[in-house]
Design a protein around this motif. Sequence first.
Motif, PDB file in Angstrom:
ATOM      1  N   PRO A 199      -7.997  12.673  -1.461  1.00 18.27           N
ATOM      2  CA  PRO A 199      -7.279  11.431  -1.806  1.00 18.27           C
ATOM      3  C   PRO A 199      -5.947  11.697  -2.559  1.00 18.27           C
ATOM      4  CG  PRO A 199      -9.143  11.886  -3.434  1.00 18.27           C
ATOM      5  CD  PRO A 199      -9.212  12.721  -2.363  1.00 18.27           C
ATOM      6  N   GLN A 200      -4.788  10.952  -2.525  1.00 14.64           N
ATOM      7  CA  GLN A 200      -3.734  11.179  -3.225  1.00 14.64           C
ATOM      8  C   GLN A 200      -2.923   9.931  -2.969  1.00 14.64           C
ATOM      9  OE1 GLN A 200      -0.951  11.028  -1.152  1.00 14.64           O
ATOM     10  NE2 GLN A 200      -1.947  11.123   1.045  1.00 14.64           N
ATOM     11  N   GLU A 201      -1.993   9.587  -4.107  1.00 16.44           N
ATOM     12  CA  GLU A 201      -0.995   8.527  -3.977  1.00 16.44           C
ATOM     13  C   GLU A 201       0.225   8.582  -3.538  1.00 16.44           C
ATOM     14  OE1 GLU A 201      -0.396  10.134  -7.957  1.00 16.44           O
ATOM     15  OE2 GLU A 201      -1.804  10.414  -6.326  1.00 16.44           O
ATOM     16  N   TYR A 202       0.487   9.695  -2.757  1.00 16.61           N
ATOM     17  CA  TYR A 202       1.822  10.036  -2.223  1.00 16.61           C
ATOM     18  C   TYR A 202       2.378   9.138  -1.063  1.00 16.61           C
ATOM     19  CZ  TYR A 202       1.464  13.944  -5.642  1.00 16.61           C
ATOM     20  OH  TYR A 202       1.252  14.742  -6.606  1.00 16.61           O
ATOM     21  N   GLY A 203       1.307   9.193  -0.261  1.00 14.26           N
ATOM     22  CA  GLY A 203       1.882   8.541   1.032  1.00 14.26           C
ATOM     23  C   GLY A 203       0.839   8.973   2.151  1.00 14.26           C
ATOM     24  N   CYS A 204       0.893   8.334   3.271  1.00 15.20           N
ATOM     25  CA  CYS A 204      -0.248   8.700   4.305  1.00 15.20           C
ATOM     26  C   CYS A 204       0.517   9.730   5.360  1.00 15.20           C
ATOM     27  CB  CYS A 204      -0.222   7.340   5.123  1.00 15.20           C
ATOM     28  SG  CYS A 204      -1.293   7.843   6.833  1.00 15.20           S
ATOM     29  N   ILE A 205      -0.252  10.895   5.553  1.00 13.86           N
ATOM     30  CA  ILE A 205       0.484  11.882   6.300  1.00 13.86           C
ATOM     31  C   ILE A 205       0.420  11.621   7.787  1.00 13.86           C
ATOM     32  CG2 ILE A 205      -0.053  13.694   4.694  1.00 13.86           C
ATOM     33  CD1 ILE A 205      -2.359  14.611   6.625  1.00 13.86           C
ATOM     34  N   ARG A 206      -0.021  10.399   8.282  1.00 14.60           N
ATOM     35  CA  ARG A 206      -0.036  10.198   9.752  1.00 14.60           C
ATOM     36  C   ARG A 206       1.074   9.028   9.952  1.00 14.60           C
ATOM     37  NH1 ARG A 206      -3.810  11.058  12.996  1.00 14.60           N
ATOM     38  NH2 ARG A 206      -5.884  12.434  11.949  1.00 14.60           N
ATOM     39  N   CYS A 207       1.153   8.158   9.001  1.00 16.40           N
ATOM     40  CA  CYS A 207       2.282   6.975   9.268  1.00 16.40           C
ATOM     41  C   CYS A 207       3.153   6.808   8.032  1.00 16.40           C
ATOM     42  CB  CYS A 207       1.394   5.809   9.604  1.00 16.40           C
ATOM     43  SG  CYS A 207       0.863   5.083   8.213  1.00 16.40           S
ATOM     44  N   GLY A 208       3.097   7.547   7.077  1.00 20.81           N
ATOM     45  CA  GLY A 208       4.033   7.240   5.732  1.00 20.81           C
ATOM     46  C   GLY A 208       3.722   6.227   5.006  1.00 20.81           C
ATOM     47  N   ALA A 209       2.797   5.344   5.194  1.00 19.06           N
ATOM     48  CA  ALA A 209       2.556   4.190   4.594  1.00 19.06           C
ATOM     49  C   ALA A 209       2.342   4.599   2.896  1.00 19.06           C
ATOM     50  CB  ALA A 209       1.492   3.519   5.120  1.00 19.06           C
ATOM     51  N   TYR A 210       2.659   3.820   2.070  1.00 18.98           N
ATOM     52  CA  TYR A 210       2.685   4.141   0.668  1.00 18.98           C
ATOM     53  C   TYR A 210       2.096   2.934  -0.110  1.00 18.98           C
ATOM     54  CZ  TYR A 210       7.154   2.987  -0.274  1.00 18.98           C
ATOM     55  OH  TYR A 210       8.457   2.136  -0.245  1.00 18.98           O
ATOM     56  N   GLY A 211       1.838   3.210  -1.428  1.00 16.46           N
ATOM     57  CA  GLY A 211       1.732   2.119  -2.415  1.00 16.46           C
ATOM     58  C   GLY A 211       0.439   1.183  -1.999  1.00 16.46           C
ATOM     59  N   ASP A 212       0.478  -0.105  -2.077  1.00 15.82           N
ATOM     60  CA  ASP A 212      -0.616  -0.925  -1.763  1.00 15.82           C
ATOM     61  C   ASP A 212      -1.204  -0.623  -0.542  1.00 15.82           C
ATOM     62  OD1 ASP A 212      -0.243  -1.956  -4.080  1.00 15.82           O
ATOM     63  OD2 ASP A 212       0.822  -3.866  -3.409  1.00 15.82           O
ATOM     64  N   ARG A 213      -0.663  -0.206   0.473  1.00 21.10           N
ATOM     65  CA  ARG A 213      -1.364  -0.071   1.601  1.00 21.10           C
ATOM     66  C   ARG A 213      -2.173   1.165   1.804  1.00 21.10           C
ATOM     67  NH1 ARG A 213       3.636   0.023   5.773  1.00 21.10           N
ATOM     68  NH2 ARG A 213       2.084  -0.764   7.346  1.00 21.10           N
ATOM     69  N   LEU A 214      -2.314   2.175   0.802  1.00 21.35           N
ATOM     70  CA  LEU A 214      -3.342   3.166   0.509  1.00 21.35           C
ATOM     71  C   LEU A 214      -4.454   2.576  -0.417  1.00 21.35           C
ATOM     72  CD1 LEU A 214      -1.043   6.458   0.572  1.00 21.35           C
ATOM     73  CD2 LEU A 214      -2.155   5.400   2.248  1.00 21.35           C
ATOM     74  N   ARG A 215      -5.583   2.573  -0.032  1.00 21.47           N
ATOM     75  CA  ARG A 215      -6.655   2.040  -0.911  1.00 21.47           C
ATOM     76  C   ARG A 215      -7.631   3.221  -0.922  1.00 21.47           C
ATOM     77  NH1 ARG A 215      -6.477  -3.731  -1.133  1.00 21.47           N
ATOM     78  NH2 ARG A 215      -4.312  -4.166  -1.704  1.00 21.47           N
ATOM     79  N   GLU A 216      -8.381   3.018  -2.000  1.00 28.65           N
ATOM     80  CA  GLU A 216      -9.590   3.911  -2.373  1.00 28.65           C
ATOM     81  C   GLU A 216     -10.388   3.625  -1.243  1.00 28.65           C
ATOM     82  OE1 GLU A 216     -10.708   3.994  -6.164  1.00 28.65           O
ATOM     83  OE2 GLU A 216      -9.065   4.872  -7.080  1.00 28.65           O
ATOM     84  N   ARG A 217     -11.346   4.438  -0.746  1.00 29.82           N
ATOM     85  CA  ARG A 217     -12.381   4.256   0.392  1.00 29.82           C
ATOM     86  C   ARG A 217     -13.377   5.463   0.168  1.00 29.82           C
ATOM     87  NH1 ARG A 217     -12.229   2.247   6.478  1.00 29.82           N
ATOM     88  NH2 ARG A 217     -11.911   0.025   5.609  1.00 29.82           N
TER      89      ARG A 217
END
Lengths: 128, 382
Positions: free
Chosen positions: A34-52
């Motif tokens: 987990p990390q809060e920086y951004g998705c390494i696949r698509c670059g989405a960040y912030g609210d678009r990354l959720r814990e799972r």
Amino acid sequence: METVRPPLWITDEAGAPLLRGMHCSGCGADLFPPQEYGCIRCGAYGDRLRERDLPAVGTVLSFAEVHVHQSHPVPFTLAEIELDAGPIVRAALAPGSRPRIGQRARGLIVADEGDARLEFALAGEAQS
Amino acid sequence: MKTLSDMRPVYVVGIGLHPYQNRSQTSYVTLGLRAVREALADAAITWPDVESAYVGNALIGMAAGAAMLRYLGATGIPFAQVENASASGSTAFRHAAHEVAAGYTDVSLAMGVDTVDQWRSGPAKAGVRGLADHLSAPFTHFAMLTQKYMDETGATPEQIAKVAVKNHRNGAFNPYAQRQQVRTLEEVLAPPLISGVLTRLQCTPVGEGAAAVIVMSEEGLTRHGIPRSRAVQVLASASRSEQPFGRENGDVALTRATTLEAYAQASVEPRDIDVVEVHDAFSIEELLYVEAMGFCKPGGAAAELEAGAFDIGGRHAVSPSGGLIAMGHPLGPTGVGQVAEVVRQLRGEAGVRQQPNARMGLTHMVGIGPVCLVHILRAATA
């Protein structure tokens, strides 16, 4: 100067480990670690990354018995495991494991001098 | 996007090295100056002829390049220190070649220098930790790749160790190599095991050294009276980084993508390449990369190597310098040292290590990131 982070795993009601991963709503990928920086696949960040939380269950892609380490007792066996949820993780295998590629593996919590650590145990092998 | 093939021709005209060696008390300045002076002498030019400089290193620290080049006589030229992990030297070379090709300069220096220093990991500062980062190391990463390769292809630990036998044999005849000793298969396989089936002699040694090359335009060749016969053209420079490659190993997938781009730039095919310097920090890497580069069929590298296809005198001479396993891998210099070896081969000046009739050569480095750089060079027409 590492950022302090929460543990990488928790246990469910039955005591089985869950990996604290992430889900990206930008591309639909489950991610670990987990990390809060951004998705390494698509670059989405912030609210678009959720814990799972991801089940610590997967398949051995490869492994190596390590004979040299500066601080950890040797030998030990490290494996690359493709989680059923998708991410590929590296983890220690339970002592005495005799892995082969393609074997199923499952996370296991091991008490360690007042602490606890996560190892993977191979399907069909006695759990220590 | 422009490539070298769209720009004015660029040539390597001078090469120099300080031998790669075990850690010593030698100053990096001494290591670096020896390589640069040898490259200047090889090109038969002097330091004031050089119009810009790029210094690759990964470990020494801020402004180390400046504090070294001044002892050549400070001429006021623009320069920059370049860090790109194991590919730092290759990246310095790419920037120097591009600067000349674009017409900014006619004579530029690319060099690499490093000493065995404290390794401060940039990625660790991102603070993103996996489950077992503290247990993993590069040799274990490659031990796992070795296991996977054996499982998929049926190759044996002995076949994989033969990469190191070949590269130690090549290094034994290279006066710049850190390891200059012929090793038998039994010696290579002998304990201690490091990780998986990898033994000590299948892993690159940690060391220090320096390498330098001078690149020039046509105008530079004319102005400085460089004989065409000793000018080796840089046909392609390809540089790529991480993409989501899925289950395939990132370094292998990245090597394939970067090499294909270099082949396209140079309009050449794998069979045109006579000499190859690959990033063989661990024996398994050479097998994986020569397959990814198209020098043999997927899964066929171990048998081809055993049959001599990658020996000096074989179909493609792979790591005739001894590669990272025998010549060594002092980080900053390594990529520039590969270019120096390929230039030496393409000039026909490699002595007992000479690949017969070598006309075209390729250099390949991967680095943490991951990043990958591939260059293709061509001998002067006879």
